[in-house]
Design an enzyme around this catalytic site. Structure first.
Site, mmCIF file in Angstrom:
data_model
loop_
_atom_site.group_PDB
_atom_site.id
_atom_site.type_symbol
_atom_site.label_atom_id
_atom_site.label_comp_id
_atom_site.label_asym_id
_atom_site.label_seq_id
_atom_site.Cartn_x
_atom_site.Cartn_y
_atom_site.Cartn_z
ATOM 1 N N THR A 195 -7.491 0.226 -0.878
ATOM 2 C CA THR A 195 -6.582 0.761 0.131
ATOM 3 C C THR A 195 -5.134 0.637 -0.355
ATOM 4 O O THR A 195 -4.860 0.039 -1.392
ATOM 5 C CB THR A 195 -6.764 0.011 1.465
ATOM 6 O OG1 THR A 195 -6.494 -1.375 1.244
ATOM 7 C CG2 THR A 195 -8.186 0.178 1.991
ATOM 8 N N TYR A 196 -4.233 1.175 0.444
ATOM 9 C CA TYR A 196 -2.815 1.276 0.087
ATOM 10 C C TYR A 196 -2.243 -0.085 -0.331
ATOM 11 O O TYR A 196 -2.332 -1.058 0.418
ATOM 12 C CB TYR A 196 -2.045 1.826 1.296
ATOM 13 C CG TYR A 196 -0.618 2.158 1.004
ATOM 14 C CD1 TYR A 196 -0.289 3.250 0.202
ATOM 15 C CD2 TYR A 196 0.414 1.383 1.522
ATOM 16 C CE1 TYR A 196 1.031 3.555 -0.065
ATOM 17 C CE2 TYR A 196 1.733 1.683 1.261
ATOM 18 C CZ TYR A 196 2.031 2.774 0.455
ATOM 19 O OH TYR A 196 3.334 3.066 0.184
ATOM 20 N N PRO A 197 -1.670 -0.160 -1.540
ATOM 21 C CA PRO A 197 -1.281 -1.486 -2.047
ATOM 22 C C PRO A 197 0.072 -2.026 -1.573
ATOM 23 O O PRO A 197 0.279 -3.234 -1.631
ATOM 24 C CB PRO A 197 -1.248 -1.279 -3.566
ATOM 25 C CG PRO A 197 -1.002 0.182 -3.771
ATOM 26 C CD PRO A 197 -1.565 0.889 -2.563
#
Ligand SMILES: [Zn+2]
Length: 586
Positions: A195-197
């Site tokens: 997922t979005y880091p």
């Protein structure tokens, strides 16, 4: 005419996650405060950076090499320089320990002598005293176990990864820099694997927690994780991983695997980082670990000796992800030693042998990416998305250098701090602004008020730059010192010298040799042990011009002239003139 506008908010880009996000869109207005905070932050960085950089470059920079000053980068540089200063100022203090190996019927163990000092009771400050303690502890001396205490300790599984935690862990475990980790995480995100880091939350929302089962199934399809996924206790314990408010504050939830995509082609850092994220995700779902920590006090010859030991009762989550080695504190050496099972209070033991260990206090360690990120986080410097970039900027500007895993300030960086006012270096002020920005993001603070403060502060800074005195910041850092191999060769008004001169390294090349100015490139040639090309424009003491090649002699610590090989006599004379440069350089 206005139509309702909703915002699509994505934390991962798999088709399913996008479908889920599409069904949960909120009106655009719900994000107004977050947008205002982002805008205020960008404006503040721009105002302070642009004005301070220009003002201080004009006042203290050299032509062609402006100085770089920023609201976050300068306090970050200060954190690194402060640690360097602590290390330089540190004087090791010698101390001694008395270590006794006791023999019990159940086995042998080592105890450390304990004094009455509150801090470090094992330290004996004089060798004489240590010898006096040691003297009666001859082999066979009787001893007795005074106390034996075992505490069961629960080690909770870790929370999920925020970007900062991932960067710290990847630095400690894999030796990756903060930027390398962010880059690899971004690639994994682009490949729909994680997922979005760019998040500083360690939590999930309830909605995302509901997708954990499905993600586990996905991760379990890869052979490397099959057994680990099967070991996750059911029903899943996701409750401790949910914190809606924290995810809202951060904008995105913690970094977890999507459970889809393909990991077969991952290699190098990407593969290692994915493995770390997947294991952390699994570890967070595993049971706690259990340890027995035992403290044992043994008495012999009227002295007390302490032994501590750790026995793993349940590995729990540590079977998936071993705890990262603590990087900053040197572990207590008696810690974790083996204690034979079955010892009881009051039991008699014998001294097997005793010894004195010479020790000394240690300077604090240099900062690493991991410990710097932790400090930046503690002081509220930057955001998870920007911290790696700030560090890379300081490295690119030669204010900071990286050696293996450690970071330290350069002479140039330290000189910059010397000419900048305290307020822009102080992590406190920037940290306070970050809290204001959080207030803006939560709708509790007015962004205009924040920017008004930033504007008047910027004016003050520029005024300071205009009026203050101070030297110009030197440019050159020519590389590692050829004599001590540790220091850096840096420029000052007189020449190029080793940054470790305080520690006694005497490497120095004067700016001028026999009336001729050397260039940094020529100095670099000399540092490498090479002979320069023939240089013109030297003047002898009698005022005669001559030309020669130059070489640095490690033995004399001086520049020597190398003349054309016309006659051996001339060459000898050249060598005896070697010291000239040093005298004429001042
Ligand atoms: Zn040196």
């Amino acid at each position: 005419m206005s139509k309702p506008v909703d915002r699509l908010w994505l934390s991962e880009n798999t088709p399913e996650a996008i479908r889920r996000a599409l069904s949960q869109m909120k009106p655009l207005g719900a994000y107004d405060h977050l947008a205002a905070a982002a805008k205020a932050r960008a404006e503040a960085d721009w105002l302070v950076g642009l004005n301070a950089t220009r003002a201080f470059s004009l006042r203290h920079g050299r032509p062609g090499s402006p100085l770089s000053v920023g609201r976050v980068q300068t306090p970050t540089l200060r954190l690194i320089a402060d640690r360097d200063r602590e290390i330089i100022a540190f004087t090791p203090v010698p101390y001694w320990q008395v270590a006794v190996t006791f023999q019990a019927t159940q086995g042998a163990y080592v105890g450390l002598w304990q004094g009455s000092a509150k801090e470090h009771p094992d330290r004996i400050m004089s060798l004489n005293e240590a010898q006096a303690i040691l003297a009666p502890l001859t082999p066979g001396t009787r001893g007795q176990i005074l106390s034996l205490e075992t505490k069961r300790v629960t080690l909770k599984p870790p929370l999920l990864y925020s970007l900062n935690d991932l960067q710290k862990d990847a630095n400690r475990r894999l030796g990756m820099t903060a930027q390398q980790t962010l880059d690899a995480a971004q690639r994994l995100y682009d490949q729909h694997l994680v997922t979005y880091p760019r998040t500083d939350s360690r939590y999930l929302t309830g909605d995302v927690a509901a997708t954990v089962t499905q993600r586990l199934r996905g991760v379990g399809q890869w052979p490397a994780y099959q057994d680990l996924v099967e070991g996750v206790p059911r029903p899943l314990r996701t409750r401790r991983l949910v914190n809606e408010a924290d995810v809202n504050r951060a904008g995105h939830h913690a970094i977890i695997p999507t459970g889809s995509g393909s990991i077969g082609s991952l290699a190098g850092r990407d593969a290692a980082l994915f493995d770390l994220i997947a294991r952390r995700f699994l570890a967070a779902l595993y049971p706690a670990g259990l340890d027995d920590r035992t403290t044992l006090i043994t008495e012999a010859a009227s002295h007390r000796f302490k032994t501590t030991g750790v026995a793993v009762v349940e590995a729990g989550w540590r079977g998936v992800l071993k705890p990262a080695p603590a990087s900053d504190s040197d572990a207590d050496e008696a810690e974790g030693a083996a204690i034979p099972p079955g010892l009881v209070e009051g039991q008699a033991v014998n001294v097997d042998h005793a010894e004195i260990r010479a020790r000394e206090t240690k300077a604090p360690p240099r900062l690493s990416d991991a410990s710097l990120l932790a400090l930046m986080e503690k002081h509220g410097l930057g955001t998870p998305a920007t911290r790696a970039r700030i560090l890379e900027l300081l490295l690119a500007r030669d204010y900071v250098m990286r050696e293996k895993k450690t970071l330290q300030s350069t002479e140039k960086g330290r000189q910059l701090l010397e000419v900048l006012p305290e307020t822009i270096q102080s992590p406190e002020l920037t940290g306070r602004w970050e809290r204001s920005l959080e207030g803006v993001a939560e709708g509790q603070e007015d962004p205009d008020h924040f920017l008004h403060q930033i504007r008047s502060y910027t004016k003050e800074l520029v005024e300071t730059a205009r009026t203050q005195q101070g030297a110009r910041v030197a440019e050159e850092d020519l590389g590692a010192c050829p004599v001590c191999q540790i220091g850096r060769v840096v420029g000052n008004a007189k020449g190029w010298g080793c940054s470790r001169w305080r520690e006694g390294c005497s490497f120095m090349i004067w700016r001028t040799v026999a009336g001729k100015k050397l260039t940094p490139a020529q100095v670099k040639t000399l540092m490498a042990g090479k002979t320069t090309a023939t240089l013109k424009g030297f003047k002898s003491k009698s005022g005669k011009s001559f030309q020669a090649r130059l070489k640095y002699s490690q033995e004399s610590g001086r520049i020597e002239f190398v003349f054309q090989e016309k006659s051996p006599a001339k060459r000898r004379r050249g060598k005896t003139q070697a010291a000239m440069g040093a005298k004429s350089g001042t």
